[in-house]
Design a protein around this motif. Structure first.
Motif, short mmCIF file in Angstrom:
data_model
loop_
_atom_site.label_atom_id
_atom_site.label_comp_id
_atom_site.label_asym_id
_atom_site.label_seq_id
_atom_site.Cartn_x
_atom_site.Cartn_y
_atom_site.Cartn_z
N MET A 34 0.95 -1.16 -0.11
CA MET A 34 0.03 0.05 0.00
C MET A 34 0.93 1.51 0.01
N SER A 35 1.79 1.32 0.76
CA SER A 35 2.69 2.36 0.83
C SER A 35 3.57 2.76 -0.52
N GLU A 36 3.91 1.49 -1.01
CA GLU A 36 4.54 1.74 -2.49
C GLU A 36 3.67 2.18 -3.53
N TRP A 37 2.48 1.72 -3.49
CA TRP A 37 1.60 2.26 -4.49
C TRP A 37 0.93 3.51 -4.24
N SER A 38 0.76 4.04 -3.13
CA SER A 38 0.45 5.23 -2.75
C SER A 38 1.45 6.64 -2.52
N ILE A 39 2.52 6.29 -1.87
CA ILE A 39 3.56 7.17 -1.50
C ILE A 39 5.04 6.69 -1.94
N THR A 40 5.02 5.89 -2.68
CA THR A 40 6.43 5.18 -3.31
C THR A 40 7.30 4.73 -2.39
N GLU A 41 6.81 4.15 -1.17
CA GLU A 41 7.55 4.06 0.32
C GLU A 41 8.33 5.06 0.42
N ARG A 42 8.03 6.31 0.40
CA ARG A 42 8.94 7.63 0.61
C ARG A 42 10.03 7.55 0.21
N GLY A 43 10.36 7.18 -1.30
CA GLY A 43 11.46 6.76 -1.82
C GLY A 43 12.06 7.65 -3.11
N LEU A 44 11.12 9.01 -3.16
CA LEU A 44 11.71 9.87 -4.11
C LEU A 44 12.71 10.85 -3.82
N GLY A 45 13.61 11.17 -4.84
CA GLY A 45 14.67 12.10 -4.40
C GLY A 45 14.15 13.56 -4.82
N THR A 46 15.15 14.50 -4.78
CA THR A 46 14.56 15.78 -4.92
C THR A 46 13.97 16.04 -6.08
N GLY A 351 -9.95 3.43 -0.60
CA GLY A 351 -9.69 2.20 -0.14
C GLY A 351 -9.23 1.81 0.98
N ARG A 352 -8.38 2.80 1.63
CA ARG A 352 -7.61 2.38 2.80
C ARG A 352 -8.58 2.87 4.18
N THR A 353 -8.96 4.28 3.91
CA THR A 353 -9.68 4.69 5.22
C THR A 353 -11.18 4.43 5.06
N ILE A 354 -11.67 4.31 4.34
CA ILE A 354 -13.12 4.20 4.27
C ILE A 354 -13.52 2.65 4.09
N LEU A 355 -12.98 2.01 3.15
CA LEU A 355 -13.37 0.59 2.88
C LEU A 355 -12.23 -0.36 3.72
N GLY A 356 -11.08 0.31 3.83
CA GLY A 356 -10.08 -0.89 4.36
C GLY A 356 -9.65 -0.76 5.94
N GLY A 357 -10.51 -0.07 6.59
CA GLY A 357 -10.34 -0.16 7.92
C GLY A 357 -9.32 0.90 8.55
N GLY A 358 -8.86 1.44 7.66
CA GLY A 358 -8.00 2.97 8.09
C GLY A 358 -6.94 2.26 8.53
N LEU A 359 -6.31 3.19 10.04
CA LEU A 359 -5.25 2.61 10.81
C LEU A 359 -5.68 1.48 11.61
N HIS A 360 -6.68 1.10 11.66
CA HIS A 360 -7.27 -0.33 12.39
C HIS A 360 -7.21 -1.62 11.50
N GLY A 361 -6.64 -1.39 10.10
CA GLY A 361 -6.76 -2.64 9.13
C GLY A 361 -5.67 -3.53 9.37
N GLY A 362 -4.59 -3.12 9.96
CA GLY A 362 -3.59 -3.89 10.47
C GLY A 362 -2.57 -4.51 9.38
N ALA A 363 -1.65 -5.15 9.62
CA ALA A 363 -0.39 -5.28 8.74
C ALA A 363 -0.81 -6.51 7.88
N ALA A 364 -1.97 -7.23 8.17
CA ALA A 364 -2.53 -8.16 7.41
C ALA A 364 -3.41 -7.72 6.41
N ALA A 365 -3.87 -6.35 6.49
CA ALA A 365 -4.74 -5.99 5.70
C ALA A 365 -4.08 -5.12 4.47
N ASP A 366 -2.81 -4.96 4.57
CA ASP A 366 -2.11 -4.09 3.40
C ASP A 366 -2.37 -4.61 2.09
#
Length: 495
Positions: A34-46, A351-366
């Motif tokens: 989820m992190s890679e798809w939505s924010i590139t795993e915080r991996g972009l340079g300047t 997909g994450r906040t409304i349908l995916g449980g948000g912060l309570h989705g857990g690692a298994a829900a990624d």
């Protein structure tokens, strides 16, 4: 199809294939999370942050609306350059703090920020819904903008509906596979072509139709002076008070715009964001060229029924077809890239906040959240495509409210970042109040109010209510507030 159209369409087809290939191949070797798809795993340079966030500056509006506003109203269009540059000064201060807070707590959207900061899933869902409602019209606007650009660039050979379908297919293909990283890589191609197109326009148009920029300015001063002073040629709507208030409102709002925050969170470090805030204002200077072209069209193409075609009218009349195609491809990509980022942001929020449980989705829900977000991005894109093809004015009318509506999230994100006593109840009541004021002003035709952007009055009411309710309601104890204090105490990372 004429020879000119055949050349333009062929080059456009090659560019679209290259766009898909770049976007899809950017995902090779990357983890599917989820992190890679939505924010590139915080991996972009300047560099990648710079070109990705330049999409906020160069959308299809740059090739259509900026020249169109210049043609129709004149000087008020400079609000665009002013608020984008001023917003980057604000971003220099707040973007690193947002990045640090989200990186420390593994957050990927502004809905995550609201849910975590106030320990309220209801507030997170509310923020996600508000963002979705006000972002969907932007998706449709980009689809329709690409339709206009491609139709003009192809000399009418590709109709508006076909161009809309092409934009949907191209954008969805690479965002479903690569997410925000695909958008960043395609942005490199888009910005390269956009800068080249702007350079050609700056060097050619003033000398083709006039004796250079100075001659154009002399003509404006002599023949169109009302275009050079407030309120411009718009009959009094966009006066100096509107200009200043819109800059203030938009400069703050752009820092919490969901796609802007996604750009922040994609960076490797806060320093990449600081460099971006230093460099990107120079990029806004390029917007002067479409504005100049719009002014030139006042004399070269008077009486246009659709002012948004001012730039492409001069381009198709005066330049050879390969150059027309290059400028058209740059305009098309300037619609596709922002559209893809909007769809990724909407997919993440829903997909994450409304349908995916948000912060309570857990690692298994990624994995489930990622698939749900991709599906939402596809469905919302299809809805926007349907609106562009069958009901072109329905969602676009809502876009008038979009910036003012999203401005009401400022307390939940920025005020919550700096004032620990702000409560979920205060934010919620402020959102209701601000949203009601925005709708009331628009419904009664009082925006601008007293010459001032109505969104600023709505935000002021929002802030007053949020502060009042937070002051009289008890402070929320518990884990969430202690984590927030840790971020404030450690300030921001300097890596």
């Amino acid at each position: 199809m004429t020879g000119h159209a055949a050349v333009a369409v062929s080059l456009f087809a090659v560019a679209m294939v290259a766009t898909v290939a770049i976007g899809v191949l950017s995902a090779r070797g990357r983890v599917r999370s989820m992190s890679e798809w939505s924010i590139t795993e915080r991996g972009l340079g300047t560099l990648f942050v710079l070109v990705l966030m330049a999409g906020e500056s160069y959308t299809s509006f740059s090739f259509l609306g900026a020249a169109g506003w210049s043609y129709r109203y004149g000087i008020p269009i400079f609000y665009l350059i002013a608020y984008l540059s001023t917003g980057l000064a604000v971003a220099y201060l707040v973007a690193p703090a947002l990045w640090t807070y989200c990186a420390r707590h593994h957050l990927v959207s502004i809905a995550d920020i609201a849910e975590h900061r106030f320990r309220s899933r209801a507030l997170g869902v509310t923020v996600a819904l508000i963002c979705t409602i006000f972002l969907v019209p932007y998706v449709q606007l980009q689809i329709q903008g690409m339709g206009v650009v491609v139709n003009a660039m192809s000399y009418g050979a590709i109709n508006l509906k076909t161009a809309a379908v092409i934009s949907f297919v191209v954008a969805e293909t690479f965002i479903l596979t690569s997410g925000l990283r695909g958008s960043a890589w395609v942005s490199v191609l888009k910005d390269s072509l956009a800068v080249l197109a702007i350079a050609i326009l700056a060097l050619y148009i003033p000398w083709h139709y006039f004796d250079g920029p100075s001659d154009l300015l002399d003509r404006l001063v002599a023949d169109k002076p009302q275009w050079l002073t407030f309120p411009g040629a718009g009959g009094g709507t966009f006066g100096a008070s509107w200009f200043v208030s819109t800059i203030v409102l938009n400069a703050i709002t752009i820092c919490v715009f969901p796609t802007t925050v996604a750009g922040y969170l994609s960076a490797k470090s806060p320093n990449a964001l600081r460099r971006n805030s230093i460099l990107l204002p120079w990029y806004q200077v390029l917007l002067l060229i479409p504005i100049m072209i719009g002014a030139a069209a006042l004399f070269a193409a008077p009486g246009l029924k659709n002012p948004d075609l001012a730039l492409f009218t001069l381009v198709t009349e005066s330049l050879p077809s390969p150059v027309v195609a290059l400028i058209g491809i740059a305009g098309a990509l300037s619609a596709i890239v922002p559209m893809s980022v909007f769809l990724i942001a909407i997919g993440t929020l829903c997909g994450r906040t409304i349908l995916g449980g948000g912060l309570h989705g857990g690692a298994a829900a990624d994995s489930r959240q990622r698939r749900g977000s991709q599906l939402i991005g596809l469905l919302v894109g299809a809805i926007a495509l349907g609106g562009a093809v069958f009901y072109p004015k329905l969602l676009v009318n809502l876009s008038v409210l979009s910036y003012e509506g999203i401005a009401q999230l400022v307390p939940a994100v920025l005020l919550g970042l700096y004032w620990r006593k702000l409560t979920a109840l205060g934010v919620g009541m402020g959102l209701v109040t601000g949203g009601a004021v925005v709708l009331l002003l628009h419904a009664t035709g009082h925006d601008p109010l007293l010459g001032v952007n109505g969104g600023l009055f709505a935000l002021a009411a929002n802030l007053l209510v949020a502060v009042a309710f937070s002051t009289v309601t008890p402070k929320q104890p518990g884990r969430g507030s202690s984590q927030y204090r840790e971020v404030r105490a450690s300030e921001i990372d300097h890596k």
